[in-house]
Design a protein around this motif. Structure first.
Motif, short mmCIF file in Angstrom:
data_model
loop_
_atom_site.label_atom_id
_atom_site.label_comp_id
_atom_site.label_asym_id
_atom_site.label_seq_id
_atom_site.Cartn_x
_atom_site.Cartn_y
_atom_site.Cartn_z
N ARG A 94 -56.63 8.39 -31.75
CA ARG A 94 -57.15 9.40 -32.77
C ARG A 94 -56.44 8.66 -34.05
O ARG A 94 -57.28 8.74 -34.95
CB ARG A 94 -56.18 10.77 -32.45
N THR A 95 -55.08 8.34 -34.16
CA THR A 95 -54.59 7.64 -35.30
C THR A 95 -55.63 6.43 -36.03
O THR A 95 -56.03 6.61 -36.97
CB THR A 95 -53.26 7.12 -34.92
N ALA A 96 -55.96 5.63 -35.09
CA ALA A 96 -56.64 4.42 -35.35
C ALA A 96 -58.40 5.08 -35.78
O ALA A 96 -58.79 4.55 -36.72
CB ALA A 96 -56.96 3.50 -34.44
N HIS A 249 -54.87 18.39 -37.88
CA HIS A 249 -53.78 18.30 -36.95
C HIS A 249 -53.60 16.80 -36.50
O HIS A 249 -54.59 16.09 -36.25
CB HIS A 249 -53.68 19.13 -36.12
N LYS A 250 -52.26 16.59 -36.33
CA LYS A 250 -51.92 15.20 -35.68
C LYS A 250 -52.20 14.16 -36.82
O LYS A 250 -52.78 13.24 -36.51
CB LYS A 250 -52.54 14.81 -34.39
N LEU A 251 -52.13 14.65 -38.09
CA LEU A 251 -52.35 13.54 -39.14
C LEU A 251 -51.33 12.49 -38.79
O LEU A 251 -50.10 12.58 -39.18
CB LEU A 251 -51.98 14.39 -40.39
N PRO A 252 -51.99 11.12 -39.10
CA PRO A 252 -51.04 9.79 -38.64
C PRO A 252 -50.01 9.85 -39.81
O PRO A 252 -50.35 10.02 -40.90
CB PRO A 252 -52.16 8.65 -38.91
N THR A 253 -48.72 9.59 -39.32
CA THR A 253 -47.77 9.50 -40.10
C THR A 253 -47.85 8.62 -41.20
O THR A 253 -47.43 8.44 -42.23
CB THR A 253 -46.32 9.21 -39.53
N PHE A 259 -50.22 8.21 -48.39
CA PHE A 259 -51.05 8.99 -49.47
C PHE A 259 -50.08 9.89 -50.25
O PHE A 259 -50.79 10.84 -50.62
CB PHE A 259 -52.09 9.82 -48.53
N ARG A 260 -48.83 9.82 -50.04
CA ARG A 260 -47.91 10.52 -50.76
C ARG A 260 -48.14 10.89 -52.28
O ARG A 260 -48.29 11.87 -52.63
CB ARG A 260 -46.53 9.99 -50.50
N THR A 289 -51.73 24.70 -39.34
CA THR A 289 -51.93 23.24 -39.46
C THR A 289 -51.55 22.91 -40.92
O THR A 289 -50.65 22.29 -41.59
CB THR A 289 -52.91 22.55 -39.22
N VAL A 290 -52.40 23.56 -41.91
CA VAL A 290 -52.21 23.30 -43.42
C VAL A 290 -50.64 23.67 -43.90
O VAL A 290 -50.22 23.10 -44.54
CB VAL A 290 -53.38 23.92 -44.17
N GLU A 291 -50.62 25.03 -43.37
CA GLU A 291 -49.29 25.48 -43.86
C GLU A 291 -47.94 24.58 -43.45
O GLU A 291 -47.06 24.15 -44.28
CB GLU A 291 -49.09 26.84 -43.35
N ARG A 292 -48.24 23.95 -42.29
CA ARG A 292 -47.23 22.73 -41.82
C ARG A 292 -47.27 21.88 -42.71
O ARG A 292 -45.99 21.07 -42.79
CB ARG A 292 -47.54 22.56 -40.25
N VAL A 293 -48.32 21.39 -42.93
CA VAL A 293 -48.54 19.94 -43.64
C VAL A 293 -47.82 20.31 -45.13
O VAL A 293 -46.88 19.48 -45.56
CB VAL A 293 -49.59 19.20 -43.87
N LEU A 294 -48.14 21.68 -45.77
CA LEU A 294 -47.47 21.85 -47.04
C LEU A 294 -45.97 21.89 -47.02
O LEU A 294 -45.34 21.60 -48.03
CB LEU A 294 -48.06 23.31 -47.61
N ARG A 295 -45.57 22.65 -45.84
CA ARG A 295 -44.27 22.61 -45.60
C ARG A 295 -43.46 21.22 -45.55
O ARG A 295 -42.22 20.75 -46.33
CB ARG A 295 -43.71 23.29 -44.16
N GLU A 296 -44.03 19.96 -44.95
CA GLU A 296 -43.43 18.82 -44.95
C GLU A 296 -43.66 18.13 -46.36
O GLU A 296 -42.65 17.39 -46.63
CB GLU A 296 -44.65 17.98 -43.93
#
Ligand code: GTP
Ligand code: MG
Length: 433
Positions: A94-96, A249-253, A259-260, A289-296
């Motif tokens: 998925r990441t690739a 979801h499972k956005l590659p780290t 993209f920070r 999922t969006v809320e989780r990324v926003l938290r991160e």
């Protein structure tokens, strides 16, 4: 190929996640021949899935003659290599796949640098015989875009040097972005970041609100590079809306890391406009999922307005049209309307809209305006020149509409947050609300 780990309670059902993987595949121009899921206690260290499944995949290969096995989880280099050897097909995780789509869609210099960096960081630990094996196979395209293969075959040190150089170039590009942001901040125009799951309609909304012409496509990750446009609120004040990269979801780290800077746009915003595709069967998982990324990202404490998008599909019944979509039953219209109502109750500051048909946009802007000014007070102060700390505080935390220099001091009109009002009280000329 999807896997559900029994010991882990995942937000997404494996079936839904694999359906999304299929959509990613189609976005990358791959035809999906079939999919399968295995429920596992724990991943197999050699091949991720169990040996029975590997056998099944091999049998499938004889029957379907597929070229690529897409894997919904990130594989360890060894697992990927073993699977490729056993199945004699290319194995892409998925990441690739996501990195590949990003590489196709990046337009600006910053976007390209970010993707290239993420690709190298993904490949560095995978730089082994695998690549020679792949090039012999001659399956071009997916997972191989971006950096040329000759480089991939060269040693790790070379890649390491390239990574360092990319980081340096990115830093230069970012200096410009930072300068631009600072200028924007000084101008005091509030910033609204449009956030949401990929394909929710963020770019469509920005276009509808501002007449921008951001590319809109029924594809995942159509937009990578942020676009900012000025929009006038119902009270006549300007705000800036920023459309940026969507979440998944499972956005590659590697992607989150590189993209920070782009995502910092979100951190700098005064308000987040979270747009949900209310017609999507997994809207709840997408929203979580969006809320989780926003938290991160540390952006979870900002005020949020939620837009439930695509409500036009509820009106004209085009839900019935989803015939190209194999598998997933289209939801009954009644169910979706119920979902809209439930979501409206669950989220504060929620507005139902259609970005495409321009329904509800006035109400949306009205709500943005209300939330933006909630907790702010309009004031006019005359600040003595001896107190320039207060002037910069006004600029940093408040919004300046007018600034005038006279002998008495600096007259500033604008809005300051309630919590700071006591600092400005001694210099108050007028407080309008
Ligand atoms: N029916 C309907 N379709 C919409 C609406 N808004 C957006 N779409 C469609 O949804 C798809 C995705 O829209 P985009 O605006 O590209 O979505 P996005 O959130 O910017 O997606 P990414 O940039 O890929 O993350 C396109 O096919 C749009 O035409 C809407 O209100 N109604
Ligand atoms: Mg977009």
């Amino acid at each position: 190929m999807g896997v559900e780990l029994k010991r882990k309670r995942e937000l997404w059902r494996a079936e839904d996640s694999v359906e999304e993987l299929a959509q990613l595949a189609r976005t990358a121009g791959i035809e999906v021949l079939g999919s399968t899921i295995q429920r596992l206690q724990a991943p197999n260290s050699a091949t991720f899935v169990g040996s029975g499944k590997v056998e099944e995949l091999r049998a499938w290969g004889r029957e379907l003659e597929y070229d690529v096995l897409l894997f919904d989880d990130e594989l360890r280099p060894r697992q990927q290599r073993n699977l490729e050897q056993e199945l004699d097909v290319k194995v892409v995780d998925r990441t690739a796949l996501i990195l590949d789509i990003f590489a196709r869609h990046a337009r600006t210099k910053e976007g390209r640098l970010q993707v290239e960096l993420a690709q190298y960081e993904y490949r560095l630990p995978r730089l082994t015989r695998m690549w020679t094996h792949l090039s012999r196979q001659g399956v071009g395209g997916v997972g191989l875009r971006g950096p040329g293969e000759t480089q991939l075959e060269s040693d790790r040190r070379e890649i390491g040097r390239r990574i360092a150089s990319l980081k340096k170039q990115l830093e230069d590009v970012r200096v410009h972005r930072r300068q631009y942001r600072n200028r924007r901040k000084k101008a005091g125009v509030p910033v609204v970041a449009i956030v949401g799951y990929t394909n929710a309609g963020k770019s469509t909304l920005l276009n509808a609100l501002s007449g921008a012409d951001v590319l809109v496509e029924d594809k995942l990750f159509a937009t990578l590079d942020p676009t900012t446009r000025r929009v006038t609120l119902p009270d006549g004040r300007p705000v800036l809306f920023t459309d940026t990269v969507g979440f998944i979801h499972k956005l590659p780290t590697q992607l989150v890391a590189s993209f920070r800077a782009t995502l910092e746009e979100i951190n700098e915003a005064d308000l987040l406009l979270h747009i949900l595709d209310i017609t999507h069967p997994n809207v709840e998982e997408q929203s979580a999922t969006v809320e989780r990324v926003l938290r991160e990202l540390g952006a979870h404490n900002k005020p949020v307005v939620t837009a439930l998008n695509k409500i036009d599909l509820l009106e004209n019944g085009s839900f019935e049209e989803g015939e190209e979509e194999v598998g997933e039953e289209p939801p009954e219209e009644g169910d979706v309307i119920e979902r809209v109502l439930e979501t409206m109750v669950a989220y504060p500051n929620c507005v139902a809209i259609s970005a495409e048909e321009r329904i509800g946009l006035e109400q949306l802007l009205q709500r943005v305006q209300e939330v933006l000014w909630e907790g702010f007070r309009s004031v006019m102060v005359v600040l003595p020149y001896s107190n320039d700390g207060l002037l910069s505080l006004f600029h940093q935390q408040g919004l300046v509409d007018r600034e005038e220099y006279s002998e008495r001091g600096v007259t500033v009109e604008g809005r300051v947050p309630d919590r700071l009002i006591h600092r400005f009280e001694p210099y108050l000329v007028q407080s309008t609300d």
